[in-house]
Design a protein around this motif. Structure first.
Motif, mmCIF file in Angstrom:
data_model
loop_
_atom_site.group_PDB
_atom_site.id
_atom_site.type_symbol
_atom_site.label_atom_id
_atom_site.label_comp_id
_atom_site.label_asym_id
_atom_site.label_seq_id
_atom_site.Cartn_x
_atom_site.Cartn_y
_atom_site.Cartn_z
ATOM 1 N N THR A 291 0.932 -1.270 -0.033
ATOM 2 C CA THR A 291 -0.005 0.079 -0.021
ATOM 3 C C THR A 291 0.721 1.276 0.032
ATOM 4 O OG1 THR A 291 -0.126 0.394 2.443
ATOM 5 C CG2 THR A 291 -1.991 -1.220 1.443
ATOM 6 N N ASP B 72 -0.469 6.246 -5.373
ATOM 7 C CA ASP B 72 -0.633 5.327 -4.736
ATOM 8 C C ASP B 72 0.069 4.176 -5.401
ATOM 9 O OD1 ASP B 72 -1.859 5.572 -2.082
ATOM 10 O OD2 ASP B 72 -3.543 6.142 -3.263
ATOM 11 N N ASN B 73 0.453 3.090 -4.946
ATOM 12 C CA ASN B 73 0.995 1.632 -5.787
ATOM 13 C C ASN B 73 -0.477 0.891 -5.952
ATOM 14 O OD1 ASN B 73 1.967 -0.638 -6.491
ATOM 15 N ND2 ASN B 73 2.577 -1.259 -4.443
ATOM 16 N N GLY C 68 -2.948 9.116 0.082
ATOM 17 C CA GLY C 68 -2.066 7.878 0.370
ATOM 18 C C GLY C 68 -2.603 6.843 1.089
ATOM 19 N N SER D 264 2.799 4.577 -0.912
ATOM 20 C CA SER D 264 2.661 5.682 -1.890
ATOM 21 C C SER D 264 3.918 6.535 -2.004
ATOM 22 C CB SER D 264 1.438 6.511 -1.289
ATOM 23 O OG SER D 264 1.773 7.214 -0.289
#
Length: 447
Positions: free
Chosen positions: A41, A52-53, A201, A43
């Motif tokens: 998770t 964000d990923n 995020g 960021s």
């Protein structure tokens, strides 16, 4: 004497486990190989936008496993969340409001009225079933109940699967889908709410959990890779880091995928080969292409739009700055689009470029001002996205158990470990289920 509990990984599974243990007064030491909290998770800042990923939202909001942990330790007010409720479909007939309940489904303009009745006949029995009953459907694909539906209804199911599972219905277990419907049913105490951190995020959640652990005198060590978990006479005695430092402990919690840990963290013959092979089957990956777009104008007031139908490459359009304005600088707007792909596509730069070009053409049709508003784009191809273990035969109690029979002091948590749901919510649910087992073991060591 009980030494500090070592937790490997600062993803949601590791941090929720650490939070529950620290809250009860146990000494916690968490090690993380990366320089940031959050696991999958995490960021990052890019051109003053928070990226964000992937796209993450908290499913079922205050009924989620993550929120349950926050409430259990009394810190739910530390996480500022905003609801994600402006969700729509887009088809050749325009925009259609996403149905939040069965009543909305009856009014769903995306599909003919007769088809809505057919959908209700499928969904209502699921929504009022017991969690135990759903287990009998864990080996079946969702397509078992959707294969006879008309094309528009099937397209609706595909869009729902994109929101709930980020994948297509053929890859979704019918049991896991049914549990998702139950958890969204208000008549059974559920909710269909989704949420995202106000400050941007998704790893804001991880930071709140980490701060609590440190307040309780827990220790978090970043940039610390684990080479080996030490097992002596079938009992955990410590971990060895990559700089060959031995950390003595009676209890280790592994919070990253067990099918990786079993092959990486133990000396040969410690774990039975048959057990390892059984868990290796859970090593299922989802590959995706995602693109962040920065814009100088607001294209839509909605937060999420799902293009419906096989003719769309783009499976989800997420207006992040409509959810949390703080993710973008003043005067700019952030959106992310995504589509699942095969691993071969994710490894091919030319195919990725073609997908991005197709996405841009589609978005330009939906939003004519898109091209003139575009400031920059940032494509990403994830060939090894999280294994959410959502496929038939690999969900709920068919996942990795929290403990390995015969080994004391070793526990596993995370979304590939016994739990329902997917991703972050699954990881937190796994921690809740595993926590009593860890406490029982620790209390025995103290007695």
């Amino acid at each position: 004497m009980v030494k500090p509990i070592c937790i490997i990984g600062t993803g949601i599974g590791g941090l929720t486990t650490g939070t529950l243990l620290a809250n009860e007064g146990y000494a916690v030491k968490i090690v993380e190989k990366n320089s940031k909290l959050g696991g999958r998770t995490v960021s990052m800042k890019f051109r003053n936008h928070i990226l964000d990923n992937g796209f993450h939202i908290m499913p079922f909001y205050k009924k989620s496993a993550i929120f349950t942990v926050l409430k259990l330790v009394g810190i739910e007010n530390r996480l500022n969340l905003t609801t994600v409720d402006k969700i729509s479909f887009f088809s050749d007939t325009g925009f259609h409001k996403y149905p939040k309940g069965m009543g909305d489904l009856l009014r769903l303009s995306l599909i003919p009225f007769k088809s809505r009745i057919s959908l209700l006949k499928i969904l209502l029995p699921m929504a009022f079933a017991s969690m135990q009953k759903t287990e009998s459907r864990d080996n079946l694909s969702l397509t078992e109940v959707t294969k006879n539906l008309d094309p528009k209804s099937n397209a609706f199911f595909e869009a729902v699967c994109m929101l709930a599972f980020a994948d297509s219905s053929e890859h979704i277990s019918l049991g896991e889908f049914a549990r998702t419907i139950i958890r969204a049913n208000p008549f059974k105490g559920g909710t269909s709410e989704f949420a995202y951190p106000v400050d941007g995020g998704y790893d804001s959640i991880s930071k709140v959990l980490a701060n609590f652990i440190q307040e309780k005198n827990g220790e978090i060590n970043l940039n610390t890779s684990v080479k080996r978990i030490v097992i002596e006479n079938s009992v955990v005695t410590g971990i060895v880091t990559f700089d060959d430092k031995l950390i003595k402990t009676n209890c280790v919690v592994v919070s990253y995928p067990a099918y990786l840990a079993l092959n990486e963290l133990f000396e040969k013959n410690i774990i039975d080969d048959k057990f390892i092979k059984k868990i290796d089957r859970l090593n299922k990956k989802t590959s995706v292409v995602e693109v962040h777009f920065a814009l100088n104008s607001k294209l839509d007031s909605r937060q999420v739009v799902f293009p419906v139908g096989d003719n769309y490459v783009t499976k989800g359009i997420f207006f992040i700055s409509n959810i949390a304005p703080s993710v973008s600088p003043l005067g700019e707007h952030l959106m992310i689009t995504g589509t699942p792909v095969s691993s071969l596509v994710a490894e091919d730069p030319q195919k990725i470029k073609q997908i991005v070009d197709d996405m841009k053409k589609e978005i330009s049709i939906i939003y004519p001002n898109f091209t003139s508003s575009l400031i920059w784009e940032r494509p990403m191809a994830w060939n090894l996205v999280e294994s959410v273990v959502k496929e038939p035969g690999m969900v709920w109690k068919s996942k990795m158990p929290h403990q390995i029979p015969g080994i004391k002091g070793l526990f596993f948590v995370g979304d590939s470990t016994v739990s329902y749901g997917i991703g972050t919510d699954s990881a937190a649910h796994s921690s809740i289920l595993c926590h009593p087992k860890i406490v029982k073991y620790l209390d025995k060591k103290l007695s």
